[in-house]
Design an enzyme around this catalytic site. Structure first.
Site, PDB file in Angstrom:
ATOM      1  N   HIS A  66      -9.242  -3.582   3.605  1.00 52.90           N
ATOM      2  CA  HIS A  66      -7.846  -3.960   3.393  1.00 52.90           C
ATOM      3  C   HIS A  66      -6.636  -2.915   4.127  1.00 52.90           C
ATOM      4  O   HIS A  66      -5.817  -2.664   3.739  1.00 52.90           O
ATOM      5  CB  HIS A  66      -7.478  -4.451   1.739  1.00 52.90           C
ATOM      6  CG  HIS A  66      -6.596  -5.596   2.080  1.00 52.90           C
ATOM      7  ND1 HIS A  66      -6.070  -6.153   0.483  1.00 52.90           N
ATOM      8  CD2 HIS A  66      -5.206  -6.080   2.744  1.00 52.90           C
ATOM      9  CE1 HIS A  66      -5.102  -6.963   0.862  1.00 52.90           C
ATOM     10  NE2 HIS A  66      -4.575  -6.204   1.539  1.00 52.90           N
ATOM     11  N   HIS A  68      -3.880  -3.733   7.499  1.00 51.04           N
ATOM     12  CA  HIS A  68      -2.703  -5.207   8.633  1.00 51.04           C
ATOM     13  C   HIS A  68      -2.955  -4.170   9.438  1.00 51.04           C
ATOM     14  O   HIS A  68      -1.510  -3.486   9.906  1.00 51.04           O
ATOM     15  CB  HIS A  68      -1.640  -5.334   7.448  1.00 51.04           C
ATOM     16  CG  HIS A  68      -1.882  -5.778   6.342  1.00 51.04           C
ATOM     17  ND1 HIS A  68      -1.961  -8.148   6.612  1.00 51.04           N
ATOM     18  CD2 HIS A  68      -1.656  -5.808   4.687  1.00 51.04           C
ATOM     19  CE1 HIS A  68      -1.919  -7.783   5.031  1.00 51.04           C
ATOM     20  NE2 HIS A  68      -2.698  -7.275   4.831  1.00 51.04           N
ATOM     21  N   ARG A  70      -2.271  -5.423  12.519  1.00 50.06           N
ATOM     22  CA  ARG A  70      -0.756  -6.245  13.196  1.00 50.06           C
ATOM     23  C   ARG A  70      -1.078  -6.265  15.104  1.00 50.06           C
ATOM     24  O   ARG A  70      -1.992  -6.838  15.171  1.00 50.06           O
ATOM     25  CB  ARG A  70       0.182  -5.346  13.461  1.00 50.06           C
ATOM     26  CG  ARG A  70       0.993  -5.412  11.778  1.00 50.06           C
ATOM     27  CD  ARG A  70       0.828  -5.841  10.813  1.00 50.06           C
ATOM     28  NE  ARG A  70       2.019  -5.309   9.860  1.00 50.06           N
ATOM     29  CZ  ARG A  70       1.257  -6.426   8.605  1.00 50.06           C
ATOM     30  NH1 ARG A  70       1.586  -7.530   8.174  1.00 50.06           N
ATOM     31  NH2 ARG A  70       2.572  -5.204   7.358  1.00 50.06           N
ATOM     32  N   LYS A 151      -9.716 -14.451   4.607  1.00 53.48           N
ATOM     33  CA  LYS A 151      -8.930 -13.940   3.543  1.00 53.48           C
ATOM     34  C   LYS A 151      -7.907 -15.763   3.293  1.00 53.48           C
ATOM     35  O   LYS A 151      -7.453 -15.879   4.254  1.00 53.48           O
ATOM     36  CB  LYS A 151      -8.081 -13.240   4.526  1.00 53.48           C
ATOM     37  CG  LYS A 151      -6.576 -12.259   3.946  1.00 53.48           C
ATOM     38  CD  LYS A 151      -6.691 -12.223   2.353  1.00 53.48           C
ATOM     39  CE  LYS A 151      -5.371 -12.033   1.342  1.00 53.48           C
ATOM     40  NZ  LYS A 151      -5.104 -10.663   2.636  1.00 53.48           N
ATOM     41  N   HIS A 186      -5.171 -12.807  -1.882  1.00 55.84           N
ATOM     42  CA  HIS A 186      -4.122 -11.981  -2.072  1.00 55.84           C
ATOM     43  C   HIS A 186      -4.228 -14.011  -3.742  1.00 55.84           C
ATOM     44  O   HIS A 186      -2.728 -14.874  -3.704  1.00 55.84           O
ATOM     45  CB  HIS A 186      -3.257 -12.728  -0.981  1.00 55.84           C
ATOM     46  CG  HIS A 186      -2.037 -12.057  -1.683  1.00 55.84           C
ATOM     47  ND1 HIS A 186      -0.970 -11.349  -1.269  1.00 55.84           N
ATOM     48  CD2 HIS A 186      -0.593 -12.870  -2.761  1.00 55.84           C
ATOM     49  CE1 HIS A 186      -0.226 -10.611  -1.996  1.00 55.84           C
ATOM     50  NE2 HIS A 186       0.396 -11.761  -3.195  1.00 55.84           N
ATOM     51  N   HIS A 242      -5.985  -6.322  -4.233  1.00 57.18           N
ATOM     52  CA  HIS A 242      -5.310  -5.458  -4.767  1.00 57.18           C
ATOM     53  C   HIS A 242      -4.582  -6.038  -6.532  1.00 57.18           C
ATOM     54  O   HIS A 242      -3.518  -6.713  -6.216  1.00 57.18           O
ATOM     55  CB  HIS A 242      -3.702  -5.575  -4.086  1.00 57.18           C
ATOM     56  CG  HIS A 242      -3.858  -6.324  -3.496  1.00 57.18           C
ATOM     57  ND1 HIS A 242      -3.181  -7.952  -4.519  1.00 57.18           N
ATOM     58  CD2 HIS A 242      -3.189  -6.721  -2.220  1.00 57.18           C
ATOM     59  CE1 HIS A 242      -3.159  -8.936  -3.373  1.00 57.18           C
ATOM     60  NE2 HIS A 242      -2.809  -8.182  -2.320  1.00 57.18           N
ATOM     61  N   ASP A 315      -4.691  -1.628   1.799  1.00 52.92           N
ATOM     62  CA  ASP A 315      -4.247  -2.512   2.103  1.00 52.92           C
ATOM     63  C   ASP A 315      -2.394  -2.246   2.857  1.00 52.92           C
ATOM     64  O   ASP A 315      -1.233  -2.072   2.331  1.00 52.92           O
ATOM     65  CB  ASP A 315      -3.153  -3.178   0.373  1.00 52.92           C
ATOM     66  CG  ASP A 315      -2.487  -4.544   0.564  1.00 52.92           C
ATOM     67  OD1 ASP A 315      -2.652  -4.567   2.092  1.00 52.92           O
ATOM     68  OD2 ASP A 315      -1.580  -5.146  -0.124  1.00 52.92           O
ATOM     69  N   HIS A 319       5.861  -2.264   8.415  1.00 54.51           N
ATOM     70  CA  HIS A 319       6.793  -2.798   8.866  1.00 54.51           C
ATOM     71  C   HIS A 319       7.823  -1.871   9.638  1.00 54.51           C
ATOM     72  O   HIS A 319       7.460  -0.571  10.127  1.00 54.51           O
ATOM     73  CB  HIS A 319       7.684  -3.581   8.214  1.00 54.51           C
ATOM     74  CG  HIS A 319       6.830  -4.315   7.054  1.00 54.51           C
ATOM     75  ND1 HIS A 319       6.606  -6.266   7.336  1.00 54.51           N
ATOM     76  CD2 HIS A 319       6.009  -4.515   5.717  1.00 54.51           C
ATOM     77  CE1 HIS A 319       5.147  -6.285   6.775  1.00 54.51           C
ATOM     78  NE2 HIS A 319       5.287  -5.391   5.871  1.00 54.51           N
ATOM     79  N   GLY A 335       5.419  -4.291   2.005  1.00 55.74           N
ATOM     80  CA  GLY A 335       4.253  -3.655   2.445  1.00 55.74           C
ATOM     81  C   GLY A 335       4.453  -2.162   2.537  1.00 55.74           C
ATOM     82  O   GLY A 335       5.161  -1.914   2.300  1.00 55.74           O
TER      83      GLY A 335
HETATM   84  O1  DOR Z   1       3.745  -6.198   0.750  1.00 54.02           O
HETATM   85  C1  DOR Z   1       2.016  -7.718   1.351  1.00 54.02           C
HETATM   86  N1  DOR Z   1       2.292  -7.199   2.483  1.00 54.02           N
HETATM   87  N2  DOR Z   1       1.779  -8.254   0.915  1.00 54.02           N
HETATM   88  C2  DOR Z   1       0.893  -8.870   1.819  1.00 54.02           C
HETATM   89  O2  DOR Z   1       0.129  -9.607   0.886  1.00 54.02           O
HETATM   90  C3  DOR Z   1       1.303  -9.200   2.998  1.00 54.02           C
HETATM   91  C4  DOR Z   1       1.367  -7.891   3.146  1.00 54.02           C
HETATM   92  C5  DOR Z   1       1.599  -7.083   5.002  1.00 54.02           C
HETATM   93  O3  DOR Z   1       1.112  -7.788   6.041  1.00 54.02           O
HETATM   94  O4  DOR Z   1       2.436  -7.310   4.982  1.00 54.02           O
HETATM   95 ZN    ZN Z   2      -2.812  -6.863   2.450  1.00 50.27          ZN
HETATM   96 ZN    ZN Z   3      -1.813  -9.632  -0.568  1.00 49.96          ZN
END
Ligand code: DOR
Ligand code: ZN
Ligand code: ZN
Length: 449
Positions: A66, A68, A70, A151, A186, A242, A315, A319, A335
């Site tokens: 899991h 991200h 980007r 997903k 999710h 999660h 996860d 950002h 996030g």
């Molecule tokens: O906190 C989160 N951030 N939960 C999510 O489901 C998406 C993730 C994100 O992509 O920033």
């Molecule tokens: Zn996630």
């Molecule tokens: Zn999520």
């Protein structure tokens, strides 16, 4: 494998290897990126390259189901290079990349574009999730193109299907079942969540308490019930991302006892940090689903100890710092950054006697490999890919986000004293991270289809 092998590309010697379900004092030989021999020193072939790990622990490389990563239009948050360097620094050799990108990964062309960008930048292996496309018959093409899993966000629309469109969701899950591709979910119920957010915003509530009220335990439990319904109906293999609440986990475990093909995941932050932490630390620990009351944490921890949790994943959701600041809680991007802290935190739990090393390998390597169908990965064995992490289990150090390879240099675990550190990460027989240095070239990782 073959009894008369005389030479190999690489030999790792003087190791405590986690292989065949136990720790053995041995070494291994690698040829063409694969493990060709696991044996005592004297029985290893000659090799052009030798690494003496001085008695350190060697585990199969961590698989983070899991992440991200980007890149593309969200490169300012993270890109394939910074994200996979962070993975390597965290002992992770394979990451599964989430589809809520810009553009969203939800078509053959989007997937191709993403794979092509990734292949030039990655230093560890990457598998890609896709969101569901609008047209059901596109799903099989996305799978043929190499998406490893789908997903679904029940909380809001990501991709071609509105999560509240029951008919379309059912059709998509049935198609995933037919193609035998897992669906990760999710699970926060979008109707309840968004209605509550609207009500609270209208009432001028915009603090962390309001956030917790919106992202309620009830929203998670309803989301999980819905996910179970879709799983029962379709027969798809599903995975709840999660899980953050005791009620949610109980609901999953009950369904599983009845034979529903569902697995579940927890993150380090949901088992180590409570909502009290969030109220103190603020935006850096704001995530979806949010951190929960201590009683939920205790419950998840004990479930992990009992072997009821299938997967621990980061996860990793980076950002920019600006996005983490906002006039109101509704303006803050949710996030937590986790690639470089997940394994060290879990190793610390091993050192504290909280979980065993075999349990760690199960939830961070073996189960992710099995659930998501990574062939010839997930254990140190002859014939498998040489994805490995060398660990100094005794090393104590302090988490310092300013040293992260991730572009997001903040963490709710800042300042935590941990014990256990990944010191070398090896992907397909190539050294990628050595004592915190990235030594591999961008593009040396592979896309796993
Ligand atoms: O906190 C989160 N951030 N939960 C999510 O489901 C998406 C993730 C994100 O992509 O920033
Ligand atoms: Zn996630
Ligand atoms: Zn999520």
């Amino acid at each position: 494998m073959d009894g008369i092998r005389l030479s190999a590309d690489l030999v790792i010697k003087n190791a405590k290897l986690y292989a065949f379900g136990r720790i053995i004092e041995a070494g291994l030989a690698v040829e063409n990126g694969r493990i060709v021999r696991v044996a005592k020193e004297s029985n290893l072939p000659r090799a052009s390259e030798k690494i003496d790990v001085n008695g350190l622990l060697v585990l199969p490389g961590i698989i983070d189901a899991h992440v991200h990563l980007r890149d593309q239009e969200l490169s300012y948050k993270e890109d394939f290079y910074s994200g996979t360097c962070a993975a390597a620094n965290g002992g992770i050799t394979l990451v599964m990349d989430m589809p809520n990108n810009k553009p969203v990964t939800m078509s053959v062309s989007a997937l191709r574009e993403r794979m092509s960008i990734a292949s030039r930048k990655i230093v560890v292996n990457v598998a890609l999730y896709s969101a569901f496309p609008e047209r059901i018959n596109e799903i099989k093409n996305i799978v043929s193109e190499g998406a490893k899993a789908f997903k679904v966000f029940l909380s809001h629309r990501v991709g071609g299907i509105d999560p509240n469109d029951n008919w379309a969701m059912r059709e998509a899950f049935r198609e995933a079942a037919r193609l035998k591709v897992p669906v990760a979910i999710h699970a926060e119920d979008g109707v309840l969540l968004n209605e509550t957010i609207r009500r609270l915003r209208d009432a001028g509530k915009d603090d962390f308490d309001a956030y917790i009220e919106a992202h309620s335990i009830e929203a998670e439990v309803r989301g999980i019930r819905r996910a179970i319904g879709l799983t029962r109906d379709s027969g798809a293999q599903t995975h709840i991302c999660h899980v953050s609440t005791s009620e949610g986990l109980k609901t999953i475990l009950d369904a599983r006892r009845e034979g529903v093909p569902i697995t579940c995941e927890v993150t380090p932050h949901h088992i180590l940090l409570s909502e009290e932490h969030m109220k103190k630390m603020g935006a850096i620990s704001l995530t979806n689903p949010p951190l929960r009351p201590p009683s939920d944490i205790t419950y998840l921890q004990s479930a992990l100890q009992k072997g009821l949790i299938d997967v621990v994943a980061s996860d990793h959701a980076p950002h920019s710092m600006e996005e983490k600041e906002g006039p109101s809680v509704w303006d803050i991007s949710a996030g937590i950054v986790g690639l470089e802290t997940t394994l060290p935190l879990m190793l610390t739990m091993v050192n504290m006697g909280f979980i065993t090393l075999p349990a760690l390998v199960k939830v961070m390597v073996e189960n992710p490999a099995r659930i998501f169908g990574f062939k010839n990965r997930g254990s140190i064995d002859e014939g498998n890919h040489a994805d490995l992490v060398v660990i100094d289990l005794k090393r104590e150090w302090t988490i310092d986000p300013s040293k992260f390879y991730s572009k997001a240099k903040f963490s709710p675990f800042e300042g935590w004293r941990v014990r256990g550190k990944p010191v070398k990460t090896i992907v397909g027989g190539n050294m990628v991270m050595d004592e915190g240095e990235i030594v591999a070239k961008p593009g040396s990782g592979r896309i796993i289809r």
